[in-house]
Design a protein around this motif. Structure first.
Motif, PDB file in Angstrom:
ATOM      1  N   LEU A 103       1.544  -7.092  -2.707  1.00 29.51           N
ATOM      2  CA  LEU A 103       0.753  -5.937  -3.135  1.00 29.51           C
ATOM      3  C   LEU A 103       1.638  -4.694  -3.167  1.00 29.51           C
ATOM      4  CD1 LEU A 103      -1.942  -7.469  -2.757  1.00 29.51           C
ATOM      5  CD2 LEU A 103      -2.777  -5.449  -1.569  1.00 29.51           C
ATOM      6  N   ARG A 104       1.419  -3.818  -4.150  1.00 31.83           N
ATOM      7  CA  ARG A 104       2.092  -2.520  -4.179  1.00 31.83           C
ATOM      8  C   ARG A 104       0.988  -1.467  -4.142  1.00 31.83           C
ATOM      9  NH1 ARG A 104       3.883   1.098  -8.095  1.00 31.83           N
ATOM     10  NH2 ARG A 104       3.220  -0.231  -9.833  1.00 31.83           N
ATOM     11  N   LEU A 105       1.001  -0.649  -3.084  1.00 35.33           N
ATOM     12  CA  LEU A 105      -0.089   0.318  -2.890  1.00 35.33           C
ATOM     13  C   LEU A 105       0.232   1.655  -3.559  1.00 35.33           C
ATOM     14  CD1 LEU A 105      -0.977  -0.410   0.853  1.00 35.33           C
ATOM     15  CD2 LEU A 105      -1.826  -1.514  -1.238  1.00 35.33           C
ATOM     16  N   HIS A 106      -0.804   2.469  -3.720  1.00 36.17           N
ATOM     17  CA  HIS A 106      -0.697   3.817  -4.297  1.00 36.17           C
ATOM     18  C   HIS A 106      -0.018   3.797  -5.662  1.00 36.17           C
ATOM     19  CE1 HIS A 106      -2.311   5.261  -0.594  1.00 36.17           C
ATOM     20  NE2 HIS A 106      -1.337   4.681   0.084  1.00 36.17           N
ATOM     21  N   ALA A 107      -0.329   2.787  -6.448  1.00 32.33           N
ATOM     22  CA  ALA A 107       0.210   2.694  -7.799  1.00 32.33           C
ATOM     23  C   ALA A 107      -0.597   3.606  -8.719  1.00 32.33           C
ATOM     24  CB  ALA A 107       0.125   1.254  -8.284  1.00 32.33           C
ATOM     25  N   THR A 108       0.037   4.110  -9.749  1.00 31.36           N
ATOM     26  CA  THR A 108      -0.718   4.856 -10.760  1.00 31.36           C
ATOM     27  C   THR A 108      -0.861   4.042 -12.042  1.00 31.36           C
ATOM     28  OG1 THR A 108       1.360   5.937 -11.312  1.00 31.36           O
ATOM     29  CG2 THR A 108      -0.161   7.161  -9.904  1.00 31.36           C
ATOM     30  N   ALA A 109       0.005   3.056 -12.202  1.00 32.99           N
ATOM     31  CA  ALA A 109      -0.061   2.177 -13.373  1.00 32.99           C
ATOM     32  C   ALA A 109       0.630   0.869 -13.012  1.00 32.99           C
ATOM     33  CB  ALA A 109       0.650   2.833 -14.566  1.00 32.99           C
ATOM     34  N   ALA A 110       0.331  -0.158 -13.785  1.00 34.53           N
ATOM     35  CA  ALA A 110       0.976  -1.450 -13.538  1.00 34.53           C
ATOM     36  C   ALA A 110       2.353  -1.465 -14.167  1.00 34.53           C
ATOM     37  CB  ALA A 110       0.128  -2.575 -14.118  1.00 34.53           C
ATOM     38  N   ARG A 111       3.311  -2.070 -13.484  1.00 35.68           N
ATOM     39  CA  ARG A 111       4.617  -2.339 -14.084  1.00 35.68           C
ATOM     40  C   ARG A 111       4.552  -3.717 -14.756  1.00 35.68           C
ATOM     41  NH1 ARG A 111       7.642  -0.912  -8.458  1.00 35.68           N
ATOM     42  NH2 ARG A 111       7.314   1.343  -8.495  1.00 35.68           N
ATOM     43  N   ALA A 112       5.654  -4.054 -15.431  1.00 36.15           N
ATOM     44  CA  ALA A 112       5.701  -5.376 -16.079  1.00 36.15           C
ATOM     45  C   ALA A 112       5.401  -6.456 -15.046  1.00 36.15           C
ATOM     46  CB  ALA A 112       7.091  -5.594 -16.672  1.00 36.15           C
TER      47      ALA A 112
END
Ligand code: TXA
Ligand code: MG
Length: 329
Positions: free
Chosen positions: A242-251
């Motif tokens: 999981l990656r938290l505090h994302a603003t958008a998805a990466r590839a």
């Protein structure tokens, strides 16, 4: 109870006949999964050491991590735990419901010692879900029930999730649909000398503090022995990172969004609550983590969730799901 695992798990709608059958199975020392308003539980007769041992085996749960004991009403809790003024106020305010109280174990009570991991305390909860209530009534005794998932993994909020986790390791799954709260119960140490929030959950901290005043800080962990499941750093974890505090998805990432997604930004793969409703987000959290935990994604990016109200429990689960995977199984 036989030591062999049941050959096949039955998933049945939780009608009165199925509930009666589940109660009979519990009486025979078998395990039964059932819905509560928070998450599905993996139930065993709380007085039967062998059945309780089977719960630890099936979940692959460390034996030092005690189970929550479910009872039908306050009187049932009073037979197992030492009651006090604060417990009375909390029980009146929140039972039946998503609150678990830690109390001193009543000396001589018939509860399996293994269920409370040999501690002199006991975790008690009166669930509100009608199927859980009906099962407790039909069985007529306390039911030990952790969440019906393998240790360290995401809790189940549908019967299908339970089957994914525990297929063929449990005799019967009572299907009561989706769990409405979707987050585990809030655990409060209700012993007279302390009022501490041990695990944020389905009842927000502020609601509890409105009844009994400020809650103390959770004590630091004691040599790795968890005081509540949060004590295990990695918990509630899907297979993907999981990656938290994302603003958008990466590839290669799935995006788990919250609130209105900015037009022009990367679209949400799933949105916990487009309107920013924390109760809706809580109810969706575990189901959506499961749904996104699959190829072609290589990680799940999660947007920021506000930390107030139910957000505290949601963020607790997300932080643990994102934590480095220690061997907890
Ligand atoms: O909503 C819930 O609480 C669900 C449903 C099925 O009721 N149950 C649940 O159980 O979440 P489980 O086992 O996944 O988490 C309960 C946690 C245990 O991990 C344990 O750390 C804590 O409650 N606990 C149990 N007995 C305790 C005790 N005597 N003192 C401190 N913590 C305790
Ligand atoms: Mg659990």
């Amino acid at each position: 109870m036989s030591n062999e695992k049941p050959a096949k798990t039955e998933i049945v709608p939780a009608d009165p006949n199925a509930v009666a059958r589940a109660a009979t199975l519990l009486g025979q020392g078998e395990l039964v999964a059932f819905p509560t308003e928070t998450v599905y539980g993996l139930g065993a007769d709380a007085m039967n050491d062998r059945a309780v041992a089977q719960v630890f085996a099936v979940k692959r749960r460390p034996r030092f991590n005690p189970l929550i004991i479910h009872v039908g009403d306050r009187a049932g809790a009073q037979r197992l735990g030492l009651w006090n003024e604060r417990a009375e106020r909390l029980a009146r305010a929140f039972w039946p419901g998503a609150l678990t109280l830690i109390l001193s174990r009543r000396p001589g009570c018939a509860l399996s010692l293994l269920a409370s991991a040999g501690l002199d305390s006991v975790a008690l909860r009166v669930p509100a879900h009608p199927v859980a209530q009906a099962l407790l009534q039909a069985f007529g005794g306390p039911i030990a029930a952790p969440s019906a998932n393998r240790s360290g993994r995401v809790s189940p909020t549908t019967a299908a999730h339970v089957a994914q986790e525990l297929r063929n390791a449990v005799a019967l799954i009572l299907d009561g649909g989706r769990c409405p709260v979707g987050l585990e119960s809030t655990i409060v140490d209700g012993r007279p000398e302390r009022a501490v929030l041990l695990r944020p959950g389905g009842i927000p901290r502020a609601a509890i503090e409105a009844v009994i005043g400020p809650l103390g800080q959770r004590p630091p962990e004691d040599g790795g022995r968890p005081r509540a499941p949060g004590g295990l750093e990695s918990h509630y974890a899907p297979g993907l990172p999981l990656r938290l505090h994302a603003t958008a998805a990466r590839a290669d990432e799935a995006l788990l969004a919250f609130g209105p997604v900015v037009p022009g930004g990367a679209g949400a793969t799933l949105n916990l609550s487009p309107t920013g409703d924390l109760a809706e987000a809580g109810a969706n959290l575990f189901a959506f983590l499961r749904a996104l935990d699959r190829p072609p994604f290589k990680a799940i990016a999660v947007m920021t969730i506000p930390d107030d109200g139910l957000g505290e429990a949601i963020n607790d689960r997300l932080a643990r799901a994102a934590a480095p995977r220690l061997a907890v199984d």
